[in-house]
Design a protein around this motif. Sequence first.
Motif, PDB file in Angstrom:
ATOM      1  N   VAL A  58       0.804  -1.231   0.000  1.00 19.58           N
ATOM      2  CA  VAL A  58       0.000   0.000   0.000  1.00 19.58           C
ATOM      3  C   VAL A  58       0.837   1.281   0.000  1.00 19.58           C
ATOM      4  O   VAL A  58       0.315   2.356  -0.268  1.00 19.58           O
ATOM      5  N   PHE A  59       2.140   1.166   0.291  1.00 15.40           N
ATOM      6  CA  PHE A  59       3.025   2.321   0.267  1.00 15.40           C
ATOM      7  C   PHE A  59       4.100   2.126  -0.786  1.00 15.40           C
ATOM      8  O   PHE A  59       4.636   1.037  -0.933  1.00 15.40           O
ATOM      9  N   ASP A  60       4.434   3.206  -1.474  1.00 13.51           N
ATOM     10  CA  ASP A  60       5.545   3.191  -2.414  1.00 13.51           C
ATOM     11  C   ASP A  60       6.630   4.089  -1.833  1.00 13.51           C
ATOM     12  O   ASP A  60       6.418   5.292  -1.643  1.00 13.51           O
ATOM     13  N   VAL A  61       7.772   3.499  -1.510  1.00 14.02           N
ATOM     14  CA  VAL A  61       8.870   4.250  -0.905  1.00 14.02           C
ATOM     15  C   VAL A  61       9.964   4.431  -1.953  1.00 14.02           C
ATOM     16  O   VAL A  61      10.460   3.463  -2.525  1.00 14.02           O
ATOM     17  N   THR A  62      10.309   5.696  -2.209  1.00  7.87           N
ATOM     18  CA  THR A  62      11.369   6.027  -3.155  1.00  7.87           C
ATOM     19  C   THR A  62      12.465   6.781  -2.411  1.00  7.87           C
ATOM     20  O   THR A  62      12.196   7.791  -1.763  1.00  7.87           O
ATOM     21  N   GLU A  63      13.681   6.256  -2.524  1.00 11.51           N
ATOM     22  CA  GLU A  63      14.797   6.889  -1.829  1.00 11.51           C
ATOM     23  C   GLU A  63      15.778   7.440  -2.857  1.00 11.51           C
ATOM     24  O   GLU A  63      16.221   6.732  -3.756  1.00 11.51           O
ATOM     25  N   THR A  64      16.070   8.718  -2.718  1.00  3.96           N
ATOM     26  CA  THR A  64      17.088   9.353  -3.557  1.00  3.96           C
ATOM     27  C   THR A  64      18.167   9.904  -2.629  1.00  3.96           C
ATOM     28  O   THR A  64      18.053   9.793  -1.405  1.00  3.96           O
ATOM     29  N   THR A  65      19.185  10.503  -3.207  1.00  2.00           N
ATOM     30  CA  THR A  65      20.244  11.074  -2.365  1.00  2.00           C
ATOM     31  C   THR A  65      19.751  12.291  -1.591  1.00  2.00           C
ATOM     32  O   THR A  65      20.296  12.623  -0.553  1.00  2.00           O
ATOM     33  N   GLU A  66      18.697  12.932  -2.096  1.00  2.00           N
ATOM     34  CA  GLU A  66      18.172  14.131  -1.424  1.00  2.00           C
ATOM     35  C   GLU A  66      17.049  13.850  -0.434  1.00  2.00           C
ATOM     36  O   GLU A  66      16.867  14.588   0.532  1.00  2.00           O
ATOM     37  N   ALA A  67      16.243  12.810  -0.688  1.00  2.00           N
ATOM     38  CA  ALA A  67      15.061  12.619   0.162  1.00  2.00           C
ATOM     39  C   ALA A  67      14.515  11.200   0.054  1.00  2.00           C
ATOM     40  O   ALA A  67      14.868  10.448  -0.861  1.00  2.00           O
ATOM     41  N   ILE A  68      13.653  10.903   0.976  1.00  2.00           N
ATOM     42  CA  ILE A  68      12.881   9.665   0.926  1.00  2.00           C
ATOM     43  C   ILE A  68      11.421  10.084   0.749  1.00  2.00           C
ATOM     44  O   ILE A  68      10.892  10.886   1.512  1.00  2.00           O
ATOM     45  N   THR A  69      10.797   9.552  -0.290  1.00  2.00           N
ATOM     46  CA  THR A  69       9.406   9.873  -0.569  1.00  2.00           C
ATOM     47  C   THR A  69       8.549   8.646  -0.277  1.00  2.00           C
ATOM     48  O   THR A  69       8.848   7.551  -0.749  1.00  2.00           O
ATOM     49  N   ILE A  70       7.503   8.867   0.507  1.00  2.00           N
ATOM     50  CA  ILE A  70       6.565   7.795   0.832  1.00  2.00           C
ATOM     51  C   ILE A  70       5.208   8.201   0.262  1.00  2.00           C
ATOM     52  O   ILE A  70       4.675   9.246   0.621  1.00  2.00           O
ATOM     53  N   ALA A  71       4.690   7.366  -0.639  1.00  2.00           N
ATOM     54  CA  ALA A  71       3.395   7.649  -1.261  1.00  2.00           C
ATOM     55  C   ALA A  71       2.415   6.529  -0.921  1.00  2.00           C
ATOM     56  O   ALA A  71       2.748   5.347  -1.014  1.00  2.00           O
ATOM     57  N   LEU A  72       1.225   6.917  -0.525  1.00  2.00           N
ATOM     58  CA  LEU A  72       0.174   5.963  -0.199  1.00  2.00           C
ATOM     59  C   LEU A  72      -0.650   5.706  -1.452  1.00  2.00           C
ATOM     60  O   LEU A  72      -1.133   6.630  -2.091  1.00  2.00           O
ATOM     61  N   ASP A  73      -0.810   4.439  -1.798  1.00  2.00           N
ATOM     62  CA  ASP A  73      -1.639   4.049  -2.940  1.00  2.00           C
ATOM     63  C   ASP A  73      -3.074   3.922  -2.430  1.00  2.00           C
ATOM     64  O   ASP A  73      -3.441   2.934  -1.804  1.00  2.00           O
ATOM     65  N   LEU A  74      -3.885   4.957  -2.691  1.00  2.00           N
ATOM     66  CA  LEU A  74      -5.253   4.979  -2.176  1.00  2.00           C
ATOM     67  C   LEU A  74      -6.092   3.814  -2.674  1.00  2.00           C
ATOM     68  O   LEU A  74      -6.911   3.270  -1.936  1.00  2.00           O
ATOM     69  N   VAL A  75      -5.897   3.394  -3.921  1.00  2.00           N
ATOM     70  CA  VAL A  75      -6.656   2.263  -4.453  1.00  2.00           C
ATOM     71  C   VAL A  75      -6.309   0.999  -3.674  1.00  2.00           C
ATOM     72  O   VAL A  75      -7.191   0.220  -3.306  1.00  2.00           O
ATOM     73  N   ALA A  76      -5.028   0.825  -3.374  1.00  2.00           N
ATOM     74  CA  ALA A  76      -4.592  -0.368  -2.641  1.00  2.00           C
ATOM     75  C   ALA A  76      -5.103  -0.366  -1.200  1.00  2.00           C
ATOM     76  O   ALA A  76      -5.164  -1.414  -0.569  1.00  2.00           O
ATOM     77  N   VAL A  77      -5.491   0.782  -0.687  1.00  2.00           N
ATOM     78  CA  VAL A  77      -6.065   0.864   0.656  1.00  2.00           C
ATOM     79  C   VAL A  77      -7.583   0.787   0.593  1.00  2.00           C
ATOM     80  O   VAL A  77      -8.214   0.069   1.364  1.00  2.00           O
ATOM     81  N   LEU A  78      -8.177   1.519  -0.344  1.00  2.00           N
ATOM     82  CA  LEU A  78      -9.636   1.596  -0.413  1.00  2.00           C
ATOM     83  C   LEU A  78     -10.291   0.290  -0.861  1.00  2.00           C
ATOM     84  O   LEU A  78     -11.369  -0.047  -0.379  1.00  2.00           O
ATOM     85  N   VAL A  79      -9.652  -0.450  -1.755  1.00  2.00           N
ATOM     86  CA  VAL A  79     -10.248  -1.718  -2.213  1.00  2.00           C
ATOM     87  C   VAL A  79     -10.335  -2.722  -1.056  1.00  2.00           C
ATOM     88  O   VAL A  79     -11.420  -3.257  -0.795  1.00  2.00           O
ATOM     89  N   PRO A  80      -9.249  -2.984  -0.325  1.00  2.00           N
ATOM     90  CA  PRO A  80      -9.385  -3.898   0.823  1.00  2.00           C
ATOM     91  C   PRO A  80     -10.373  -3.384   1.868  1.00  2.00           C
ATOM     92  O   PRO A  80     -11.132  -4.153   2.448  1.00  2.00           O
ATOM     93  N   PHE A  81     -10.376  -2.063   2.094  1.00  2.00           N
ATOM     94  CA  PHE A  81     -11.305  -1.500   3.068  1.00  2.00           C
ATOM     95  C   PHE A  81     -12.751  -1.698   2.624  1.00  2.00           C
ATOM     96  O   PHE A  81     -13.606  -2.098   3.424  1.00  2.00           O
ATOM     97  N   ALA A  82     -13.044  -1.452   1.350  1.00  2.00           N
ATOM     98  CA  ALA A  82     -14.406  -1.630   0.830  1.00  2.00           C
ATOM     99  C   ALA A  82     -14.838  -3.098   0.901  1.00  2.00           C
ATOM    100  O   ALA A  82     -15.962  -3.409   1.305  1.00  2.00           O
TER     101      ALA A  82
END
Length: 166
Positions: A58-82
């Motif tokens: 449900v989370f996509d974690v991208t790490e670069t030399t400048e930052a770590i980005t964490i993105a929540l996949d709403l579809v991957a959360v909402l489908v199991p919840f529904a």
Amino acid sequence: RRTTPGPPPTPTGYEEPYLFEYSTIILLALSVPIGLLAFAGFGWILWEVQGSEVFSAVFDVTETTEAITIALDLVAVLVPFAVALVVVVVVHELIHGAVMRYYGKDVTYGVAPAMGAFYTAAFGQFQAVEELVPIAIAPLLVITVVGTPLLFVPVPLVALTAYLVV
């Protein structure tokens, strides 16, 4: 055919009917700690079995030399919840109804929008105490027994959905 409101005539062997209402305070006092224990206990099982894979579903974690980005996949959360919501609401009431039918009751399903609730009832029918306990606990038992093994399925979204259900 009866035209007056109220319960049907009391059958032999039954006490006179009385109005029963659940105490909101008692329901909250019992359901909140039990819910938190279930949330933690089944969460621990999910973590022990699935590990961090359940989060990477449900989370996509991208790490670069400048930052770590964490993105929540709403579809991957909402489908199991529904799915979990439908299972918990619809299947829960169907299980109540199946046990009521086992005891020979004429079952009615419905929605009470003012209360935000779905229900299963045997209107105008007397129920013995020995019938009420199995009717009441059947959804808890069935959903837990069927849902818990699904926490072990090696597909994180299936396991997450099962966690939300149980």
